[in-house]
Design a protein around this motif. Structure first.
Motif, PDB file in Angstrom:
ATOM      1  N   PHE A 150       0.838  -1.190   0.000  1.00  0.00           N
ATOM      2  CA  PHE A 150       0.000   0.000   0.000  1.00  0.00           C
ATOM      3  C   PHE A 150       0.883   1.253   0.000  1.00  0.00           C
ATOM      4  O   PHE A 150       2.072   1.197   0.285  1.00  0.00           O
ATOM      5  CB  PHE A 150      -0.980   0.000   1.181  1.00  0.00           C
ATOM      6  CG  PHE A 150      -0.340  -0.145   2.549  1.00  0.00           C
ATOM      7  CD1 PHE A 150      -0.026   0.960   3.314  1.00  0.00           C
ATOM      8  CD2 PHE A 150      -0.071  -1.408   3.075  1.00  0.00           C
ATOM      9  CE1 PHE A 150       0.535   0.839   4.577  1.00  0.00           C
ATOM     10  CE2 PHE A 150       0.494  -1.547   4.339  1.00  0.00           C
ATOM     11  CZ  PHE A 150       0.808  -0.416   5.092  1.00  0.00           C
ATOM     12  N   THR A 151       0.279   2.384  -0.342  1.00  0.00           N
ATOM     13  CA  THR A 151       1.016   3.649  -0.409  1.00  0.00           C
ATOM     14  C   THR A 151       1.477   4.088   0.972  1.00  0.00           C
ATOM     15  O   THR A 151       0.718   4.011   1.941  1.00  0.00           O
ATOM     16  CB  THR A 151       0.116   4.756  -0.999  1.00  0.00           C
ATOM     17  OG1 THR A 151      -0.178   4.438  -2.352  1.00  0.00           O
ATOM     18  CG2 THR A 151       0.803   6.111  -0.943  1.00  0.00           C
ATOM     19  N   ALA A 152       2.705   4.565   1.051  1.00  0.00           N
ATOM     20  CA  ALA A 152       3.203   5.236   2.255  1.00  0.00           C
ATOM     21  C   ALA A 152       4.232   6.257   1.793  1.00  0.00           C
ATOM     22  O   ALA A 152       5.337   5.893   1.395  1.00  0.00           O
ATOM     23  CB  ALA A 152       3.820   4.240   3.231  1.00  0.00           C
ATOM     24  N   GLU A 153       3.861   7.533   1.808  1.00  0.00           N
ATOM     25  CA  GLU A 153       4.727   8.592   1.299  1.00  0.00           C
ATOM     26  C   GLU A 153       4.689   9.816   2.202  1.00  0.00           C
ATOM     27  O   GLU A 153       3.637  10.165   2.765  1.00  0.00           O
ATOM     28  CB  GLU A 153       4.303   9.007  -0.116  1.00  0.00           C
ATOM     29  CG  GLU A 153       4.471   7.926  -1.176  1.00  0.00           C
ATOM     30  CD  GLU A 153       5.924   7.625  -1.517  1.00  0.00           C
ATOM     31  OE1 GLU A 153       6.817   8.380  -1.074  1.00  0.00           O
ATOM     32  OE2 GLU A 153       6.157   6.633  -2.233  1.00  0.00           O
ATOM     33  N   LEU A 154       5.829  10.472   2.300  1.00  0.00           N
ATOM     34  CA  LEU A 154       5.917  11.725   3.047  1.00  0.00           C
ATOM     35  C   LEU A 154       5.105  12.814   2.360  1.00  0.00           C
ATOM     36  O   LEU A 154       5.091  12.921   1.130  1.00  0.00           O
ATOM     37  CB  LEU A 154       7.368  12.188   3.142  1.00  0.00           C
ATOM     38  CG  LEU A 154       8.278  11.536   4.177  1.00  0.00           C
ATOM     39  CD1 LEU A 154       9.684  12.100   4.039  1.00  0.00           C
ATOM     40  CD2 LEU A 154       7.758  11.770   5.582  1.00  0.00           C
ATOM     41  N   LEU A 155       4.446  13.633   3.172  1.00  0.00           N
ATOM     42  CA  LEU A 155       3.760  14.825   2.697  1.00  0.00           C
ATOM     43  C   LEU A 155       4.387  16.053   3.353  1.00  0.00           C
ATOM     44  O   LEU A 155       5.069  15.934   4.384  1.00  0.00           O
ATOM     45  CB  LEU A 155       2.268  14.756   3.051  1.00  0.00           C
ATOM     46  CG  LEU A 155       1.444  13.633   2.441  1.00  0.00           C
ATOM     47  CD1 LEU A 155      -0.001  13.731   2.922  1.00  0.00           C
ATOM     48  CD2 LEU A 155       1.502  13.670   0.925  1.00  0.00           C
TER      49      LEU A 155
END
Length: 397
Positions: A150-155
């Motif tokens: 699944f997606t896991a990205e810094l914002l």
């Protein structure tokens, strides 16, 4: 139950020892031709684990799965020293997990999220590793338990986005945002299409210098994956805009894909290669390129071999080429070969072979011209390997 863990139903209950390895000191010299070198193995055989570059350039690996171990899921972690080529044990996580995701936070700590634990139960829990203290601490749990690519990205603003994955009752389209300051998760807008075992790439910001995404906004592309509609992966893609926290559908790929390799090229376009394309699953060698300016996909040359389970195996080399090593050519059939894509000629060439076959492995480019580190994976499903190989970039014809 997903395809990558079907093998557990023929699980072996006996704990096997790890095969002996010859320890080979790393050699960092760049040859005139690309080459592979067997490196020091990890302390534990593992597949479907996380590998994260720390601020000092060393590599943290945590968790994983080995279907011939008891238990098959584990919480231990270790660190690769890029200077010495050695592995040292690190503190164990609080929860055993595999098929989880990880993000390095701005302060250098590593956030590990979700995944499966014993019994293939998806997790909502998250924890943080602090390299300065070698300690893990539990943080807030997600609203939805989720596992598998699944997606896991810094914002911007010290936040982390997660979206999709396999949940407790099917494939998720939900998304949520973690706030570092509060240590809590807040729901945000859901994707247009539920998806799991899909690829995620951060798009390059408009007007930014190469390699700089800026810190005021982020656009995140999610590609393909399995849905609740059936066993055939979706070809759809969509983009999350951190400024509006909204998802927008963009052009669809030419074929549906899951567990594909996706790499942002130097010019900002996205190369997608390989994948499972049906429920068997059959692996594909087909590749295509997404243009963020037009929102369209165009086919490019196919790899020299079909490859599935390469979602964390594609990397951009310093010279702008893309390396995709290993993967499955068919169900539970990993390979040791590698492919190299040249954006200038738009062609793939064979890039030699690793010391062992692997699928569900992890690949990271080492700093300081030290090559590409390829770690673990299933080499004889359901068995994982502790072995490590290093790819040295050369001037292949």
């Amino acid at each position: 139950m997903t395809k990558k863990f079907v093998v557990v139903f023929i699980a072996v209950s006996v704990l096997l020892g790890v095969a002996p390895y010859v320890l080979v000191p790393p050699a960092w010299a760049k040859s005139t031709r690309s080459s592979w070198e067997q490196a020091n193995p990890m302390n534990k055989a593992r597949a479907f684990f996380v590998a994260t570059e720390l601020k000092d350039g060393n590599i943290l690996v945590a968790g994983g799965f080995d279907g011939t171990s008891n238990p098959s899921f584990f919480a231990d972690s270790e660190i690769y020293d890029r200077h010495t080529g050695s592995w040292k044990l690190a503190a164990a996580m609080h929860v055993a997990r595999a098929a989880h995701v990880a993000v390095r936070l701005e302060d250098g700590r590593v956030l590990v999220i979700g995944g499966y634990t014993v019994g293939f139960n998806p997790l909502s829990s998250a924890e943080i590793y602090d390299p300065s203290t070698n300690m893990w601490s539990l943080t807030g749990s997600m609203n939805d338990a989720r596992a598998e690519d699944f997606t896991a990205e810094l914002l911007p603003g010290h936040k982390v986005l997660v979206a999709g994955g396999f949940g407790k009752s099917g494939v998720l389209k939900s998304a949520e945002i973690y706030g570092e300051a509060s240590g809590t998760w807040t729901r945000t807008s859901s994707m247009n299409v539920e998806r799991a075992e899909f690829a995620t790439v951060v798009l390059r910001g408009e007007g930014r210098d190469e390699g700089n995404d800026g810190d005021d906004n982020r656009r995140i592309l999610v590609i393909g994956g399995y849905t609740n509609a059936g066993p055939i992966p979706t070809a759809t893609a969509e983009i999350f805009d951190s400024a509006t926290e909204m998802w927008t559908l963009t052009g669809s790929m030419n074929i549906g894909r899951a567990d594909e390799a996706a790499v942002r090229l130097r010019d900002g376009r996205i190369l997608v290669a390989g994948a499972a394309v049906d429920s068997v699953p059959d692996a594909t060698a087909a590749a295509e390129i997404f243009d963020p300016d037009t929102g369209q996909w165009a086919t490019t040359a196919s790899m020299t071999s079909p490859r599935d389970e390469v979602e964390f195996a594609g990397v951009l080399l310093p010279d702008g080429r893309v390396l995709v090593p290993g993967g499955f050519t068919a169900l539970d059939t990993p390979v040791s070969s590698a492919d190299l894509y040249d954006p200038k000629s738009r062609t793939w060439t064979q890039a030699g072979s690793m010391s062992v076959s692997r699928g569900g492995h992890a690949v990271l480019v080492l700093r300081g011209d030290r090559g590409v580190l390829v770690m673990g994976g299933l080499n004889s499903p359901p068995a994982a390997t502790a072995s490590v190989d290093i790819f040295h970039e050369g001037e292949d014809e």
